[in-house]
Each structure stands twice: as structure tokens, then as C-alpha cells.
Write a protein that holds these residues in place. Structure first.
Motif, PDB file in Angstrom:
ATOM      1  N   GLN A  30      32.760 -48.457  27.596  1.00 48.22           N
ATOM      2  CA  GLN A  30      33.481 -46.775  27.193  1.00 48.22           C
ATOM      3  C   GLN A  30      33.719 -46.239  28.075  1.00 48.22           C
ATOM      4  N   GLU A  31      33.902 -46.048  29.153  1.00 46.36           N
ATOM      5  CA  GLU A  31      34.414 -45.314  30.222  1.00 46.36           C
ATOM      6  C   GLU A  31      35.537 -46.094  30.606  1.00 46.36           C
ATOM      7  N   ARG A  32      35.716 -47.345  30.562  1.00 45.68           N
ATOM      8  CA  ARG A  32      36.732 -47.893  30.996  1.00 45.68           C
ATOM      9  C   ARG A  32      37.845 -47.988  29.928  1.00 45.68           C
ATOM     10  N   ASN A  33      37.419 -47.595  28.432  1.00 43.08           N
ATOM     11  CA  ASN A  33      38.502 -47.312  27.669  1.00 43.08           C
ATOM     12  C   ASN A  33      38.722 -45.882  27.901  1.00 43.08           C
ATOM     13  N   THR A  34      38.142 -45.222  27.751  1.00 39.93           N
ATOM     14  CA  THR A  34      38.278 -43.771  28.094  1.00 39.93           C
ATOM     15  C   THR A  34      39.527 -43.501  29.169  1.00 39.93           C
ATOM     16  N   ARG A  35      39.440 -44.275  30.239  1.00 41.03           N
ATOM     17  CA  ARG A  35      40.354 -43.953  31.774  1.00 41.03           C
ATOM     18  C   ARG A  35      42.024 -45.051  30.769  1.00 41.03           C
ATOM     19  N   ARG A  36      41.672 -45.433  30.557  1.00 42.78           N
ATOM     20  CA  ARG A  36      43.076 -46.664  29.955  1.00 42.78           C
ATOM     21  C   ARG A  36      43.728 -45.320  28.825  1.00 42.78           C
ATOM     22  N   VAL A  37      43.282 -44.965  28.241  1.00 41.05           N
ATOM     23  CA  VAL A  37      44.097 -44.154  27.804  1.00 41.05           C
ATOM     24  C   VAL A  37      44.683 -42.659  28.047  1.00 41.05           C
ATOM     25  N   GLY A  38      44.094 -42.693  29.571  1.00 38.39           N
ATOM     26  CA  GLY A  38      44.235 -41.465  30.436  1.00 38.39           C
ATOM     27  C   GLY A  38      43.993 -40.050  30.532  1.00 38.39           C
ATOM     28  N   GLU A  39      42.546 -40.576  29.992  1.00 31.91           N
ATOM     29  CA  GLU A  39      41.275 -39.140  30.303  1.00 31.91           C
ATOM     30  C   GLU A  39      41.086 -39.472  31.488  1.00 31.91           C
ATOM     31  N   PRO A  40      40.504 -37.810  31.423  1.00 29.82           N
ATOM     32  CA  PRO A  40      39.931 -38.222  33.075  1.00 29.82           C
ATOM     33  C   PRO A  40      38.330 -39.170  32.828  1.00 29.82           C
ATOM     34  N   PRO A  41      37.927 -39.495  34.804  1.00 25.93           N
ATOM     35  CA  PRO A  41      36.956 -40.195  34.210  1.00 25.93           C
ATOM     36  C   PRO A  41      35.353 -39.100  34.378  1.00 25.93           C
ATOM     37  N   GLN A  42      34.910 -39.654  33.886  1.00 28.87           N
ATOM     38  CA  GLN A  42      33.085 -38.613  33.515  1.00 28.87           C
ATOM     39  C   GLN A  42      32.600 -39.120  35.495  1.00 28.87           C
ATOM     40  N   SER A  43      31.875 -37.547  36.066  1.00 33.99           N
ATOM     41  CA  SER A  43      31.177 -37.812  36.751  1.00 33.99           C
ATOM     42  C   SER A  43      30.360 -38.908  36.912  1.00 33.99           C
ATOM     43  N   SER A  44      29.187 -39.329  37.798  1.00 29.87           N
ATOM     44  CA  SER A  44      28.425 -40.564  37.924  1.00 29.87           C
ATOM     45  C   SER A  44      26.793 -39.135  36.547  1.00 29.87           C
ATOM     46  N   THR A  45      26.561 -37.946  37.269  1.00 31.94           N
ATOM     47  CA  THR A  45      26.096 -37.517  37.309  1.00 31.94           C
ATOM     48  C   THR A  45      26.151 -37.183  35.551  1.00 31.94           C
ATOM     49  N   ARG A  46      26.934 -37.336  35.130  1.00 29.51           N
ATOM     50  CA  ARG A  46      26.967 -37.007  33.295  1.00 29.51           C
ATOM     51  C   ARG A  46      27.162 -38.078  32.925  1.00 29.51           C
ATOM     52  N   LEU A  47      27.132 -39.377  33.137  1.00 36.32           N
ATOM     53  CA  LEU A  47      27.168 -41.005  33.221  1.00 36.32           C
ATOM     54  C   LEU A  47      25.701 -40.447  32.576  1.00 36.32           C
ATOM     55  N   ILE A  48      24.691 -40.652  33.564  1.00 33.99           N
ATOM     56  CA  ILE A  48      23.440 -40.530  33.726  1.00 33.99           C
ATOM     57  C   ILE A  48      22.612 -40.092  32.784  1.00 33.99           C
ATOM     58  N   ILE A  49      23.395 -38.250  32.695  1.00 31.01           N
ATOM     59  CA  ILE A  49      22.364 -37.999  31.401  1.00 31.01           C
ATOM     60  C   ILE A  49      22.830 -38.446  30.126  1.00 31.01           C
ATOM     61  N   PHE A  50      23.960 -39.298  30.331  1.00 33.15           N
ATOM     62  CA  PHE A  50      24.152 -39.586  28.803  1.00 33.15           C
ATOM     63  C   PHE A  50      23.613 -40.864  28.621  1.00 33.15           C
ATOM     64  N   LEU A  51      22.988 -41.267  29.164  1.00 28.41           N
ATOM     65  CA  LEU A  51      22.144 -42.568  29.513  1.00 28.41           C
ATOM     66  C   LEU A  51      20.949 -42.388  29.324  1.00 28.41           C
ATOM     67  N   ASP A  52      20.753 -41.282  29.882  1.00 31.22           N
ATOM     68  CA  ASP A  52      19.286 -41.265  29.628  1.00 31.22           C
ATOM     69  C   ASP A  52      19.029 -40.490  27.858  1.00 31.22           C
ATOM     70  N   LYS A  53      19.965 -39.787  27.646  1.00 30.56           N
ATOM     71  CA  LYS A  53      19.940 -38.863  26.159  1.00 30.56           C
ATOM     72  C   LYS A  53      19.591 -40.136  25.202  1.00 30.56           C
ATOM     73  N   GLN A  54      20.923 -40.864  25.844  1.00 27.17           N
ATOM     74  CA  GLN A  54      20.687 -42.403  24.149  1.00 27.17           C
ATOM     75  C   GLN A  54      19.707 -42.780  24.961  1.00 27.17           C
TER      76      GLN A  54
END
Length: 81
Positions: A30-54
Motif C-alpha cells: 500500500q505504501e509503495r502504491n501511495t508513493r507511485r502516485v506522488g503522495e508523500p511517504p508515511q512516517s514509520s511511526t504512523r505505519l506502526i500505529i496503522f499495523l497495530d490497529k489493523q
């Protein structure tokens, strides 16, 4: 990879290990696809929070659906953090 295929000694640990692997693979994709369309990358902290919640949400939904089969999964997840 061997642990993903063969599992661990405990079924609950195996479930958590495999589901975490799947969630991380999906988040990376998902992060790869987000970056491919030109959106800014998410921070590692945000990814960890996303994964924990998921993962917490998935465990909660399985606990309601499957009864006590995944009851220990939430305890193990909170114990591992």
C-alpha cells in the motif's frame, strides 16, 4: 519463511505470526502504491500505529465470531508490545 509454512508450537502464536506477516506485506504494498502516485511517504511511526490497529481490529472481530478460539490472541498481542 520456514516458520510461516510449518507454524510455531502454539496455534495462537502461529496465527499472530502469520497475520502480522500478511499485514506488514499489505502495508508495504500500500505504501509503495501511495508513493507511485506522488503522495508523500508515511512516517514509520504512523505505519506502526496503522499495523497495530489493523491487527487489534482483526483479533477483535475473530473473538466475536469464533468464540474463545482466538481469546488468547489479544492477550498475546498486548503482551508482545
Amino acid at each position: 519463511m520456514q516458520r510461516l509454512v510449518n507454524g510455531l508450537q502454539n496455534k495462537t502464536s502461529t496465527f499472530l505470526f502469520r497475520y502480522c506477516f500478511q499485514a506488514v506485506a499489505y502495508a508495504i504494498w500500500q505504501e509503495r502504491n501511495t508513493r507511485r502516485v506522488g503522495e508523500p511517504p508515511q512516517s514509520s511511526t504512523r505505519l506502526i500505529i496503522f499495523l497495530d490497529k489493523q491487527i487489534r481490529n482483526r483479533i477483535s472481530s475473530l473473538r466475536k465470531k469464533a468464540g474463545s478460539r482466538h481469546e488468547k490472541a489479544m492477550e498475546m498481542w498486548f503482551g508482545s508490545r
